[in-house]
Design a protein around this motif. Structure first.
Motif, mmCIF file in Angstrom:
data_model
loop_
_atom_site.group_PDB
_atom_site.id
_atom_site.type_symbol
_atom_site.label_atom_id
_atom_site.label_comp_id
_atom_site.label_asym_id
_atom_site.label_seq_id
_atom_site.Cartn_x
_atom_site.Cartn_y
_atom_site.Cartn_z
ATOM 1 N N GLY A 121 0.805 -1.209 0.000
ATOM 2 C CA GLY A 121 0.000 0.000 0.000
ATOM 3 C C GLY A 121 0.838 1.258 0.000
ATOM 4 N N LYS A 122 0.137 2.331 -0.079
ATOM 5 C CA LYS A 122 0.755 3.647 -0.238
ATOM 6 C C LYS A 122 1.233 4.236 1.090
ATOM 7 C CE LYS A 122 -0.595 8.058 -2.288
ATOM 8 N NZ LYS A 122 -1.667 8.767 -2.979
ATOM 9 N N TRP A 123 0.692 3.775 2.213
ATOM 10 C CA TRP A 123 0.848 4.512 3.467
ATOM 11 C C TRP A 123 1.707 3.851 4.535
ATOM 12 C CZ3 TRP A 123 -0.693 9.017 2.115
ATOM 13 C CH2 TRP A 123 -1.766 9.168 1.238
ATOM 14 N N ILE A 129 4.260 -1.974 15.232
ATOM 15 C CA ILE A 129 3.947 -0.850 16.110
ATOM 16 C C ILE A 129 3.134 -1.368 17.287
ATOM 17 C CG2 ILE A 129 3.956 0.811 14.201
ATOM 18 C CD1 ILE A 129 0.843 0.902 14.518
ATOM 19 N N GLU A 130 3.050 -0.525 18.317
ATOM 20 C CA GLU A 130 2.185 -0.862 19.450
ATOM 21 C C GLU A 130 1.295 0.329 19.767
ATOM 22 O OE1 GLU A 130 4.494 -1.882 22.900
ATOM 23 O OE2 GLU A 130 5.863 -0.214 22.594
ATOM 24 N N GLU A 168 -4.575 0.848 8.510
ATOM 25 C CA GLU A 168 -3.133 0.624 8.386
ATOM 26 C C GLU A 168 -2.493 0.434 9.763
ATOM 27 O OE1 GLU A 168 -2.956 -0.260 5.504
ATOM 28 O OE2 GLU A 168 -2.114 1.253 4.185
ATOM 29 N N LEU A 169 -2.926 1.210 10.745
ATOM 30 C CA LEU A 169 -2.391 1.073 12.102
ATOM 31 C C LEU A 169 -2.713 -0.315 12.663
ATOM 32 C CD1 LEU A 169 -3.238 4.612 13.520
ATOM 33 C CD2 LEU A 169 -0.932 3.684 13.117
ATOM 34 N N VAL A 227 5.344 3.954 9.350
ATOM 35 C CA VAL A 227 6.498 3.358 10.042
ATOM 36 C C VAL A 227 7.628 4.377 10.148
ATOM 37 C CG1 VAL A 227 8.337 1.627 9.827
ATOM 38 C CG2 VAL A 227 5.953 0.956 9.506
ATOM 39 N N ALA A 228 7.905 5.105 9.056
ATOM 40 C CA ALA A 228 8.978 6.098 9.066
ATOM 41 C C ALA A 228 8.717 7.171 10.121
ATOM 42 C CB ALA A 228 9.137 6.728 7.686
#
Length: 120
Positions: free
Chosen positions: A27-29, A72-73, A62-63, A34-35
């Motif tokens: 995907g795009k996002w 991620i958390e 996405e999250l 992440v960055a």
């Protein structure tokens, strides 16, 4: 026993590994999210502002995907009103070098294309 170099097999393994990576970061996002989180924890509203062009619905999805993949958390802060912050995990932080490499390549590519446009 001597190990032999097999370029076809090595290529197949790399392609499979790249495919696995792209499935997770598709995907795009996702790479942008992440960055951002590699540099500092952020709240949902901060991410929504920082990741230019993403909708709230897509950001939420996405999250969740990034959290499922342990990159991620989601931390519920003990504040009033309750706030939620997203942080990169130690595992997710292993992508920081990749995000830097992609960003460096993207800047070089942009320069190359823009300079090519001005020459023509």
């Amino acid at each position: 026993m001597e190990l032999k170099y097999n370029p076809v097999k090595d290529c197949s393994h790399k392609i499979l590994a790249i495919s696995d990576t792209m499935d997770i970061l598709n995907g795009k996002w996702k790479m942008s999210i992440v960055a951002c989180l590699c540099y500092k924890p952020m709240r949902y509203s901060e991410l929504l502002k920082e990741v230019n062009g993403i909708s709230g619905k897509v950001l939420s999805r996405e999250l969740k995907d990034l959290e499922i993949n342990e990159l991620i958390e989601r931390i519920v802060l003990n504040t009033a009103p309750i706030a939620v912050e997203y942080r990169i995990t130690e595992y997710g932080n292993s992508l920081k070098e990749l995000t830097n490499t992609i960003a460096d390549w993207g800047m070089s590519h942009r320069k190359r294309i823009i300079s090519g446009m001005t020459k023509g």
